[in-house]
Design a protein around this motif. Structure first.
Motif, PDB file in Angstrom:
ATOM      1  N   ASP A  34      17.501  49.887   4.207  1.00 50.44           N
ATOM      2  CA  ASP A  34      18.966  49.938   4.116  1.00 50.44           C
ATOM      3  C   ASP A  34      19.578  50.335   5.469  1.00 50.44           C
ATOM      4  OD1 ASP A  34      21.191  49.463   2.471  1.00 50.44           O
ATOM      5  OD2 ASP A  34      21.528  51.602   2.246  1.00 50.44           O
ATOM      6  N   ARG A  35      19.111  49.715   6.547  1.00 49.45           N
ATOM      7  CA  ARG A  35      19.528  50.054   7.912  1.00 49.45           C
ATOM      8  C   ARG A  35      20.757  49.240   8.323  1.00 49.45           C
ATOM      9  NH1 ARG A  35      15.721  49.521  13.214  1.00 49.45           N
ATOM     10  NH2 ARG A  35      17.278  50.250  14.689  1.00 49.45           N
ATOM     11  N   PHE A  36      21.768  49.923   8.853  1.00 43.42           N
ATOM     12  CA  PHE A  36      23.001  49.275   9.296  1.00 43.42           C
ATOM     13  C   PHE A  36      22.735  48.437  10.539  1.00 43.42           C
ATOM     14  CE2 PHE A  36      26.667  49.379  12.150  1.00 43.42           C
ATOM     15  CZ  PHE A  36      27.604  48.749  11.360  1.00 43.42           C
ATOM     16  N   LEU A  37      23.325  47.208  10.575  1.00 45.73           N
ATOM     17  CA  LEU A  37      23.173  46.327  11.728  1.00 45.73           C
ATOM     18  C   LEU A  37      24.493  46.135  12.475  1.00 45.73           C
ATOM     19  CD1 LEU A  37      20.920  43.584  10.126  1.00 45.73           C
ATOM     20  CD2 LEU A  37      20.227  45.422  11.664  1.00 45.73           C
ATOM     21  N   MET A  38      25.532  45.684  11.756  1.00 48.40           N
ATOM     22  CA  MET A  38      26.836  45.466  12.383  1.00 48.40           C
ATOM     23  C   MET A  38      27.898  45.324  11.302  1.00 48.40           C
ATOM     24  SD  MET A  38      26.611  41.597  13.701  1.00 48.40           S
ATOM     25  CE  MET A  38      25.984  40.300  12.669  1.00 48.40           C
ATOM     26  N   CYS A  39      29.165  45.407  11.714  1.00 48.36           N
ATOM     27  CA  CYS A  39      30.262  45.245  10.761  1.00 48.36           C
ATOM     28  C   CYS A  39      31.351  44.374  11.387  1.00 48.36           C
ATOM     29  CB  CYS A  39      30.821  46.593  10.325  1.00 48.36           C
ATOM     30  SG  CYS A  39      31.550  47.551  11.643  1.00 48.36           S
ATOM     31  N   SER A  40      32.224  43.876  10.532  1.00 45.02           N
ATOM     32  CA  SER A  40      33.321  43.035  11.001  1.00 45.02           C
ATOM     33  C   SER A  40      34.526  43.222  10.088  1.00 45.02           C
ATOM     34  CB  SER A  40      32.909  41.569  11.034  1.00 45.02           C
ATOM     35  OG  SER A  40      32.711  41.090   9.729  1.00 45.02           O
ATOM     36  N   LYS A  41      35.674  42.805  10.596  1.00 44.65           N
ATOM     37  CA  LYS A  41      36.909  42.898   9.819  1.00 44.65           C
ATOM     38  C   LYS A  41      37.784  41.708  10.150  1.00 44.65           C
ATOM     39  CE  LYS A  41      40.836  45.732   8.719  1.00 44.65           C
ATOM     40  NZ  LYS A  41      41.181  47.064   8.338  1.00 44.65           N
ATOM     41  N   LYS A  42      38.389  41.132   9.122  1.00 50.94           N
ATOM     42  CA  LYS A  42      39.326  40.034   9.327  1.00 50.94           C
ATOM     43  C   LYS A  42      40.574  40.606   9.980  1.00 50.94           C
ATOM     44  CE  LYS A  42      41.286  36.068   7.104  1.00 50.94           C
ATOM     45  NZ  LYS A  42      41.438  35.309   5.884  1.00 50.94           N
ATOM     46  N   ARG A  43      41.018  39.963  11.063  1.00 46.15           N
ATOM     47  CA  ARG A  43      42.158  40.472  11.814  1.00 46.15           C
ATOM     48  C   ARG A  43      43.442  39.814  11.346  1.00 46.15           C
ATOM     49  NH1 ARG A  43      41.293  40.368  17.782  1.00 46.15           N
ATOM     50  NH2 ARG A  43      42.889  41.963  17.691  1.00 46.15           N
ATOM     51  N   PRO A  44      44.523  40.586  11.259  1.00 41.94           N
ATOM     52  CA  PRO A  44      45.808  40.045  10.795  1.00 41.94           C
ATOM     53  C   PRO A  44      46.541  39.276  11.895  1.00 41.94           C
ATOM     54  CG  PRO A  44      46.029  42.368  11.271  1.00 41.94           C
ATOM     55  CD  PRO A  44      44.580  42.021  11.465  1.00 41.94           C
ATOM     56  N   ASN A  45      47.584  38.563  11.484  1.00 48.90           N
ATOM     57  CA  ASN A  45      48.512  37.866  12.394  1.00 48.90           C
ATOM     58  C   ASN A  45      47.843  36.808  13.259  1.00 48.90           C
ATOM     59  OD1 ASN A  45      50.464  39.632  11.385  1.00 48.90           O
ATOM     60  ND2 ASN A  45      50.034  41.123  12.987  1.00 48.90           N
ATOM     61  N   ASN A  46      46.948  36.020  12.693  1.00 47.45           N
ATOM     62  CA  ASN A  46      46.321  34.916  13.401  1.00 47.45           C
ATOM     63  C   ASN A  46      46.480  33.639  12.591  1.00 47.45           C
ATOM     64  OD1 ASN A  46      45.043  36.208  15.745  1.00 47.45           O
ATOM     65  ND2 ASN A  46      43.969  37.361  14.182  1.00 47.45           N
ATOM     66  N   LYS A  47      46.618  32.503  13.276  1.00 41.73           N
ATOM     67  CA  LYS A  47      46.786  31.222  12.591  1.00 41.73           C
ATOM     68  C   LYS A  47      45.500  30.791  11.907  1.00 41.73           C
ATOM     69  CE  LYS A  47      50.497  29.532  15.467  1.00 41.73           C
ATOM     70  NZ  LYS A  47      50.956  28.497  16.386  1.00 41.73           N
ATOM     71  N   THR A  48      44.352  31.082  12.524  1.00 45.91           N
ATOM     72  CA  THR A  48      43.061  30.760  11.925  1.00 45.91           C
ATOM     73  C   THR A  48      42.339  32.068  11.587  1.00 45.91           C
ATOM     74  OG1 THR A  48      41.965  30.711  14.077  1.00 45.91           O
ATOM     75  CG2 THR A  48      42.851  28.630  13.255  1.00 45.91           C
ATOM     76  N   SER A  49      41.290  31.975  10.793  1.00 45.32           N
ATOM     77  CA  SER A  49      40.509  33.168  10.472  1.00 45.32           C
ATOM     78  C   SER A  49      39.895  33.727  11.744  1.00 45.32           C
ATOM     79  CB  SER A  49      39.403  32.830   9.480  1.00 45.32           C
ATOM     80  OG  SER A  49      39.961  32.459   8.249  1.00 45.32           O
TER      81      SER A  49
END
Length: 79
Positions: A34-49
């Protein structure tokens, strides 16, 4: 050597609680230990994902030393 490690299984955990309903956070973990590798977050105010990617758990700022980069989809959303 990465090839000597063989196949590594991972899973992704999504957090959509609280203020993360529209812009969820994702975290990748190794199945073994159960080792953490990386994380991400969807950013607001953008035309594309557009996602911010970080190597620090719960450290999702562009100015952070854990910041890796961003991932952006094309206009059609196919890539």
């Amino acid at each position: 050597c990465p090839r000597a490690a063989g196949v590594v299984q991972c899973y992704i955990r999504r957090n959509r609680s609280g203020t993360n309903k529209l812009f969820p956070e994702y975290a990748a973990y190794m199945k073994e230990g159960d080792r953490f590798l990386m994380c991400s977050k969807k950013r607001p105010n953008n035309k594309t994902s557009n996602y911010l990617i970080s190597m620090g758990e719960n450290d999702l700022k562009r100015t952070s030393p854990n910041y890796i980069g961003k991932l952006r989809a094309n206009f059609a959303g196919t890539e």
